[in-house]
Design a protein around this motif. Structure first.
Motif, PDB file in Angstrom:
ATOM      1  N   ILE A  98      32.878  38.296  30.183  1.00  0.00           N
ATOM      2  CA  ILE A  98      33.244  38.422  31.588  1.00  0.00           C
ATOM      3  C   ILE A  98      34.759  38.359  31.752  1.00  0.00           C
ATOM      4  CG2 ILE A  98      33.132  37.278  33.842  1.00  0.00           C
ATOM      5  CD1 ILE A  98      30.281  36.422  33.124  1.00  0.00           C
ATOM      6  N   GLU A  99      35.387  37.438  31.037  1.00  0.00           N
ATOM      7  CA  GLU A  99      36.843  37.301  31.115  1.00  0.00           C
ATOM      8  C   GLU A  99      37.534  38.563  30.608  1.00  0.00           C
ATOM      9  OE1 GLU A  99      40.391  34.325  29.474  1.00  0.00           O
ATOM     10  OE2 GLU A  99      38.271  33.776  29.281  1.00  0.00           O
ATOM     11  N   SER A 159      36.256  41.638  30.574  1.00  0.00           N
ATOM     12  CA  SER A 159      36.005  42.708  31.531  1.00  0.00           C
ATOM     13  C   SER A 159      36.898  42.574  32.759  1.00  0.00           C
ATOM     14  CB  SER A 159      34.533  42.696  31.953  1.00  0.00           C
ATOM     15  OG  SER A 159      33.683  42.945  30.851  1.00  0.00           O
ATOM     16  N   THR A 160      37.129  41.326  33.187  1.00  0.00           N
ATOM     17  CA  THR A 160      38.022  41.090  34.320  1.00  0.00           C
ATOM     18  C   THR A 160      39.437  41.527  33.984  1.00  0.00           C
ATOM     19  OG1 THR A 160      36.672  39.207  35.036  1.00  0.00           O
ATOM     20  CG2 THR A 160      38.899  39.352  35.917  1.00  0.00           C
ATOM     21  N   ASP A 161      39.889  41.226  32.773  1.00  0.00           N
ATOM     22  CA  ASP A 161      41.232  41.631  32.345  1.00  0.00           C
ATOM     23  C   ASP A 161      41.362  43.154  32.294  1.00  0.00           C
ATOM     24  OD1 ASP A 161      41.962  38.990  32.122  1.00  0.00           O
ATOM     25  OD2 ASP A 161      41.639  38.884  29.951  1.00  0.00           O
ATOM     26  N   LYS A 164      41.642  44.429  35.847  1.00  0.00           N
ATOM     27  CA  LYS A 164      42.977  44.147  36.380  1.00  0.00           C
ATOM     28  C   LYS A 164      43.997  45.141  35.852  1.00  0.00           C
ATOM     29  CE  LYS A 164      42.443  39.152  37.107  1.00  0.00           C
ATOM     30  NZ  LYS A 164      42.861  37.802  36.651  1.00  0.00           N
ATOM     31  N   GLU A 214      31.004  43.916  36.098  1.00  0.00           N
ATOM     32  CA  GLU A 214      32.097  43.203  36.755  1.00  0.00           C
ATOM     33  C   GLU A 214      32.644  43.994  37.935  1.00  0.00           C
ATOM     34  OE1 GLU A 214      35.064  40.375  37.596  1.00  0.00           O
ATOM     35  OE2 GLU A 214      33.150  40.289  36.521  1.00  0.00           O
ATOM     36  N   GLN A 261      32.601  42.707  41.807  1.00  0.00           N
ATOM     37  CA  GLN A 261      33.805  42.663  42.629  1.00  0.00           C
ATOM     38  C   GLN A 261      33.644  43.530  43.877  1.00  0.00           C
ATOM     39  OE1 GLN A 261      36.453  40.803  42.260  1.00  0.00           O
ATOM     40  NE2 GLN A 261      36.128  39.987  40.211  1.00  0.00           N
TER      41      GLN A 261
END
Length: 225
Positions: free
Chosen positions: A40-41, A43-45, A48, A94, A98
């Protein structure tokens, strides 16, 4: 589950099988949770990085972006991340998470549109890799026309449809175009995992193109009776 708990509670301390099983299960669960959090981290990066050309403009990502190059930079980032294998189900999950949250944040109207644009760019980048526009050395005109729209920015869809369909200046009838969009959706359903985010995003992208074509056709010649 209740039976297993009772067995673990009543087990003889000298009989370590259940204790070892419980310990192994918890270790597996911990590893899965840790791996999921890492994914998850990551995919978030990735997300971004993709939207950074717009977010760097400030104001919570206004849309459309003031910098005309921002969309091209987003598209380039998506292409690079796809080549690195980072645009997987976790990434799409993700983006969708969002997007659901953005729909509830009325003070950030640009964010929802931006995230939808990410999914559009993903679909366009993925679908353009496989062509059905040539068969037996001949050009399949409706397929070629559809692929030209798949590869184009959304802002160009109306112009391309007017130039390509017979209701405008083109040679492809609405019926021919609807047939190839239906065929493309069928191919997506066959080639992607059922129920996956990827399948949903790709099918929705083709449906958006078809809906835009139907809107133009209905406006110019009226809805079919």
């Amino acid at each position: 589950m209740d039976r297993l708990i009772d067995m673990l509670r009543d087990a003889n301390p000298r009989e370590k099988d259940y204790e070892e099983l419980a310990e192994n299960v918890m270790n597996i669960v911990d590893r899965v949770v840790h791996k999921t959090d890492e994914k998850i981290e990551q995919s978030t990066d990735v997300l971004k990085a993709i939207i950074s050309p717009v977010m760097n403009e400030g104001e919570d990502g206004m849309w459309p972006p003031r910098n005309p190059e921002a969309l091209k930079l987003m598209e380039k980032e998506i292409s690079n991340r796809e080549k690195e294998g980072q645009l997987d189900e976790s990434f799409l999950s993700e983006v969708n998470a969002q997007l659901r949250q953005a729909k509830d944040e009325v003070d950030k109207p640009g964010l929802q549109v931006m995230l939808q644009k990410v999914l559009q760019l993903y679909a366009s980048n993925f679908l353009r890799k496989r062509s059905y526009a040539y068969k037996g050395g001949e050009v399949v005109v409706p397929e070629k026309f559809l692929e030209s729209i798949i590869e184009a920015p959304e802002n160009d869809w109306n112009r391309l449809l007017l130039d390509g369909l017979t209701v405008g200046k083109g040679d492809v009838s609405p019926e021919e175009f609807y047939a190839v969009t239906k065929k493309r959706i069928e191919r997506i359903l066959i080639r992607t995992e059922g129920g996956s985010y990827q399948q949903r995003v790709l099918v929705e992208y083709i449906k958006e193109i078809q809906a835009r074509a139907e809107e133009i056709v209905n406006r110019l010649q009226g809805p079919a009776v």
